[in-house]
Structures are given as C-alpha cells and as structure tokens.
Design a protein around this motif. Structure first.
Motif, PDB file in Angstrom:
ATOM      1  N   LYS A 146     -31.859 -62.100 -13.801  1.00 15.29           N
ATOM      2  CA  LYS A 146     -30.891 -63.070 -14.327  1.00 15.29           C
ATOM      3  C   LYS A 146     -30.240 -63.860 -13.200  1.00 15.29           C
ATOM      4  O   LYS A 146     -30.121 -65.095 -13.268  1.00 15.29           O
ATOM      5  N   ALA A 147     -29.815 -63.165 -12.142  1.00 10.49           N
ATOM      6  CA  ALA A 147     -29.121 -63.839 -11.033  1.00 10.49           C
ATOM      7  C   ALA A 147     -30.013 -64.903 -10.393  1.00 10.49           C
ATOM      8  O   ALA A 147     -29.519 -65.959  -9.967  1.00 10.49           O
ATOM      9  N   ASN A 148     -31.313 -64.635 -10.338  1.00  8.05           N
ATOM     10  CA  ASN A 148     -32.230 -65.590  -9.710  1.00  8.05           C
ATOM     11  C   ASN A 148     -32.389 -66.877 -10.515  1.00  8.05           C
ATOM     12  O   ASN A 148     -32.918 -67.864 -10.000  1.00  8.05           O
ATOM     13  N   THR A 149     -31.954 -66.862 -11.774  1.00  7.84           N
ATOM     14  CA  THR A 149     -32.031 -68.075 -12.600  1.00  7.84           C
ATOM     15  C   THR A 149     -30.715 -68.847 -12.607  1.00  7.84           C
ATOM     16  O   THR A 149     -30.643 -69.935 -13.183  1.00  7.84           O
ATOM     17  N   MET A 150     -29.675 -68.309 -11.967  1.00  4.92           N
ATOM     18  CA  MET A 150     -28.339 -68.896 -12.033  1.00  4.92           C
ATOM     19  C   MET A 150     -28.036 -69.749 -10.800  1.00  4.92           C
ATOM     20  O   MET A 150     -28.284 -69.315  -9.674  1.00  4.92           O
ATOM     21  N   SER A 151     -27.526 -70.928 -11.018  1.00  2.00           N
ATOM     22  CA  SER A 151     -27.137 -71.795  -9.896  1.00  2.00           C
ATOM     23  C   SER A 151     -25.642 -71.645  -9.564  1.00  2.00           C
ATOM     24  O   SER A 151     -25.184 -72.137  -8.531  1.00  2.00           O
ATOM     25  N   GLY A 155     -23.110 -66.692  -3.950  1.00  2.00           N
ATOM     26  CA  GLY A 155     -22.807 -65.470  -3.209  1.00  2.00           C
ATOM     27  C   GLY A 155     -22.780 -64.228  -4.080  1.00  2.00           C
ATOM     28  O   GLY A 155     -23.406 -64.161  -5.140  1.00  2.00           O
ATOM     29  N   PRO A 156     -22.033 -63.199  -3.657  1.00  2.00           N
ATOM     30  CA  PRO A 156     -21.989 -61.929  -4.378  1.00  2.00           C
ATOM     31  C   PRO A 156     -21.495 -62.060  -5.818  1.00  2.00           C
ATOM     32  O   PRO A 156     -21.851 -61.243  -6.671  1.00  2.00           O
ATOM     33  N   MET A 157     -20.688 -63.067  -6.119  1.00  2.27           N
ATOM     34  CA  MET A 157     -20.163 -63.226  -7.471  1.00  2.27           C
ATOM     35  C   MET A 157     -21.266 -63.515  -8.480  1.00  2.27           C
ATOM     36  O   MET A 157     -21.118 -63.238  -9.670  1.00  2.27           O
ATOM     37  N   LYS A 158     -22.378 -64.065  -8.006  1.00  3.97           N
ATOM     38  CA  LYS A 158     -23.499 -64.321  -8.910  1.00  3.97           C
ATOM     39  C   LYS A 158     -24.015 -63.003  -9.494  1.00  3.97           C
ATOM     40  O   LYS A 158     -24.333 -62.913 -10.683  1.00  3.97           O
ATOM     41  N   TYR A 159     -24.085 -61.973  -8.654  1.00  7.68           N
ATOM     42  CA  TYR A 159     -24.555 -60.660  -9.094  1.00  7.68           C
ATOM     43  C   TYR A 159     -23.603 -60.078 -10.141  1.00  7.68           C
ATOM     44  O   TYR A 159     -24.033 -59.545 -11.163  1.00  7.68           O
ATOM     45  N   GLU A 166     -25.873 -59.222 -18.657  1.00  8.76           N
ATOM     46  CA  GLU A 166     -26.955 -58.318 -19.037  1.00  8.76           C
ATOM     47  C   GLU A 166     -26.484 -57.006 -19.663  1.00  8.76           C
ATOM     48  O   GLU A 166     -27.182 -56.436 -20.511  1.00  8.76           O
ATOM     49  N   LEU A 167     -25.319 -56.501 -19.254  1.00  7.13           N
ATOM     50  CA  LEU A 167     -24.897 -55.177 -19.714  1.00  7.13           C
ATOM     51  C   LEU A 167     -24.761 -55.070 -21.235  1.00  7.13           C
ATOM     52  O   LEU A 167     -25.231 -54.082 -21.821  1.00  7.13           O
ATOM     53  N   PRO A 168     -24.159 -56.044 -21.939  1.00  5.21           N
ATOM     54  CA  PRO A 168     -23.998 -55.879 -23.389  1.00  5.21           C
ATOM     55  C   PRO A 168     -25.310 -55.706 -24.147  1.00  5.21           C
ATOM     56  O   PRO A 168     -25.337 -55.036 -25.188  1.00  5.21           O
ATOM     57  N   ARG A 169     -26.396 -56.283 -23.651  1.00  4.05           N
ATOM     58  CA  ARG A 169     -27.665 -56.206 -24.373  1.00  4.05           C
ATOM     59  C   ARG A 169     -28.662 -55.234 -23.749  1.00  4.05           C
ATOM     60  O   ARG A 169     -29.804 -55.127 -24.190  1.00  4.05           O
ATOM     61  N   PHE A 170     -28.225 -54.502 -22.740  1.00  5.71           N
ATOM     62  CA  PHE A 170     -29.133 -53.595 -22.043  1.00  5.71           C
ATOM     63  C   PHE A 170     -29.377 -52.320 -22.858  1.00  5.71           C
ATOM     64  O   PHE A 170     -28.462 -51.772 -23.469  1.00  5.71           O
ATOM     65  N   ARG A 171     -30.645 -51.859 -22.822  1.00  2.34           N
ATOM     66  CA  ARG A 171     -31.013 -50.585 -23.435  1.00  2.34           C
ATOM     67  C   ARG A 171     -31.832 -49.779 -22.425  1.00  2.34           C
ATOM     68  O   ARG A 171     -32.706 -50.338 -21.764  1.00  2.34           O
ATOM     69  N   PRO A 172     -31.572 -48.465 -22.305  1.00  2.00           N
ATOM     70  CA  PRO A 172     -32.396 -47.635 -21.419  1.00  2.00           C
ATOM     71  C   PRO A 172     -33.868 -47.684 -21.835  1.00  2.00           C
ATOM     72  O   PRO A 172     -34.180 -47.923 -23.006  1.00  2.00           O
ATOM     73  N   ARG A 173     -34.742 -47.442 -20.862  1.00  2.00           N
ATOM     74  CA  ARG A 173     -36.175 -47.438 -21.135  1.00  2.00           C
ATOM     75  C   ARG A 173     -36.776 -46.090 -20.742  1.00  2.00           C
ATOM     76  O   ARG A 173     -36.177 -45.326 -19.984  1.00  2.00           O
ATOM     77  N   HIS A 174     -37.962 -45.842 -21.267  1.00  2.00           N
ATOM     78  CA  HIS A 174     -38.644 -44.589 -20.937  1.00  2.00           C
ATOM     79  C   HIS A 174     -39.463 -44.780 -19.658  1.00  2.00           C
ATOM     80  O   HIS A 174     -40.180 -45.782 -19.516  1.00  2.00           O
TER      81      HIS A 174
END
Length: 289
Positions: A146-151, A155-159, A166-174
């Motif tokens: 995601k950060a690589n698509t953001m202009s 700096g660190p604030m982009k991360y 990303e956190l609200p829609r994140f799901r763990p994976r196997h």
C-alpha cells in the motif's frame, strides 16, 4: 581507491547532504575515492559495475543511503567479495542499527572504515537474492504494498498511514513454515525471517538476532484481535513484544514459507510465496564498531 556510492534521494534528500559531507571528509585526508551515483537504481548499478571492472582491487565501497540502496548493491558486491560500509542516510537504516553504529556519528564510522580491516557478517539469501536485515510476509508486506502506491504523506508517516488503511480489512492467512528441524502449519498475521534485529526504522521485531551466529531468528505472530494488535504494536520499538503469548520465535538456518501472500526483504519486494531462504555465514565483509 574507494567507491563512494551515493543515493541522493535517500531520506528525502538526506543522501545528497550526507554524501557531500563524506566526500569532503575523504578529500581532507587525501583518501582517493570515486563517486558512483545515478538517477535510478538501474543506472547506479551500471555505474557501480563499471567501477568494479575498472578497480577490481578496490579498498571497498562506502555507500550513503538507506536499506533500499544496501539491498540493491549487495547483489553486485557480495559475489565479487568487495567490502561494504553503509553510512546511514535513509528512512530506516536498520542494518546500520543492527551493526550498532551511532546513526549520527559519521566521523567515528569513517575513521574505522579507512583505518581498520573489515569483519565478516552473515546475510540472508532468498531465491538467489541477498538481503541484510529482514525477510517478511503478512501484514507488514501488505502495508509495504500500500505504501508503495501512495504519494502522500512522505517519509515514515507514509508507513503509518498505510497501517491505518490496511489494518481494518486485514485477515490472518494460513502458512506452512519449513525449518531445519520441524514444520509449522499455522494461521499467522506476520512472519519475519531475521538476520538483523530491526526493520521499519527501528522496530525490534527480533531483538536477539545476531548477524554472526549463522542462523535466522524466525518470528511468527499468531492471530490476535485487532484491538490487541494495536495495544501490542508499540512494544516492538523496544523489543518487549516477544513476551506476548501470540509471539513465537525459533532459530533456523533454512526457511521455506508457503502461502497466498507476498514477501519483502530490506523493504524491497521479493514477490509471491513460496520463498526459500538460507542464512549464509560470513557472506559480507563490513566494519563493526
């Protein structure tokens, strides 16, 4: 003859400023050097290849930039067995942190580089690509994507902004994680295969990792609630997250990770899993405090 490799855009222009300082430091002491730079990573690599061909017996490379520059030039220098020193001028500078250099004390580091022989440290090798600090997959890789698509922001604030997205829609994976002595089949939020101790500008994901032990520290974050993740996340900056019951750390020389996910190393995109990584002892010659 030294190669002074400068990434002028590292750290939002800090690379150019620090590079100028290092060039002046070397010139004042009559230490011969050639500046190697470029307006892209491809151009810089081409110029570095030309330098190596012209000066096969070079004293080494002094690189001014961040972990991205480090990752790129490792691919050229490790096969040629050319010593490499990193002067930190990037956003994260995590490999320099792992080596325990003061991020602001350039003089002490340059004095050591130009007067002492280098030491050998371990590197990771993932599917033929060298990495210095950490190979990871899971939540942090999605954040990198995601950060690589953001202009904006810069700096660190982009991360941090990418984390919030990303956190609200994140799901763990196997994941299937094959180690030297066992296989771990588990749901996970994040996996970090660590040669170095930190990534992301000082996040001590594996605070006890050692670049001279011939082994990776492999950190697996098993699923926790998003609220618990938000509570625990700040602890990574001090390395105290490792006592959390959802955090598992094992050591292994070889690691294979399989899942429907992507991997990053030193902040650079490696690609889709599966990946195979190996800790290679004494792969890099560098300078230690």
């Amino acid at each position: 003859m030294w190669a002074l490799v400068i990434n002028p855009v590292s750290g939002q222009g800090r690379g150019a400023t620090v590079g100028t300082y290092v060039a002046g430091w070397l010139a004042q002491r009559n230490i011969p050097y050639t500046i190697v730079t470029g307006n892209s990573s491809v151009a810089l690599d081409d110029h570095l290849a030309s330098f190596v061909e012209k000066f096969p017996d070079t004293n080494g490379v002094i690189a001014v930039g961040g972990d991205g520059l480090l990752h790129n030039i490792l691919q050229r220098l490790v096969p040629a067995q050319i010593p490499l020193a990193m002067i930190p001028a990037g956003t994260g500078n995590d490999f320099v942190r792992t080596l325990a250099w003061d991020l602001e004390s350039f003089d002490a580091q340059l004095e050591a580089i130009t007067t002492r022989p280098p030491a050998s440290v371990d590197l990771g090798l993932v599917d033929g690509e060298w990495f210095a600090a950490i190979l990871s997959t899971g939540f942090d890789s999605l954040v990198n994507e995601k950060a690589n698509t953001m202009s904006w922001p810069k700096g660190p604030m982009k991360y941090n902004a990418a984390i919030a997205i990303e956190l609200p829609r994140f799901r763990p994976r196997h994941y299937e994680i094959t180690l030297d002595e066992r296989t771990i089949s588990t749901e996970a939020m994040l996996i970090a295969v660590s040669n170095g101790r930190s990534y992301g500008g000082g996040m001590l994901v594996c605070p006890e990792a050692d670049v001279a032990d011939g082994l990776f520290d492999v950190m697996v974050l098993h699923p926790v609630s998003k609220l618990e993740f938000i509570k625990v996340f700040p602890r990574v900056f001090k390395g105290t997250h490792i006592t959390h019951p959802a955090v598992e750390i094992v050591r292994s020389k070889r690691v294979r990770i399989t899942s429907d996910a992507v991997a990053y190393a030193d902040g650079e995109r490696i690609g889709q899993l599966p990946v195979n990584a190996e800790c290679v002892p004494n792969a890099l010659m560098t300078w230690l405090p």
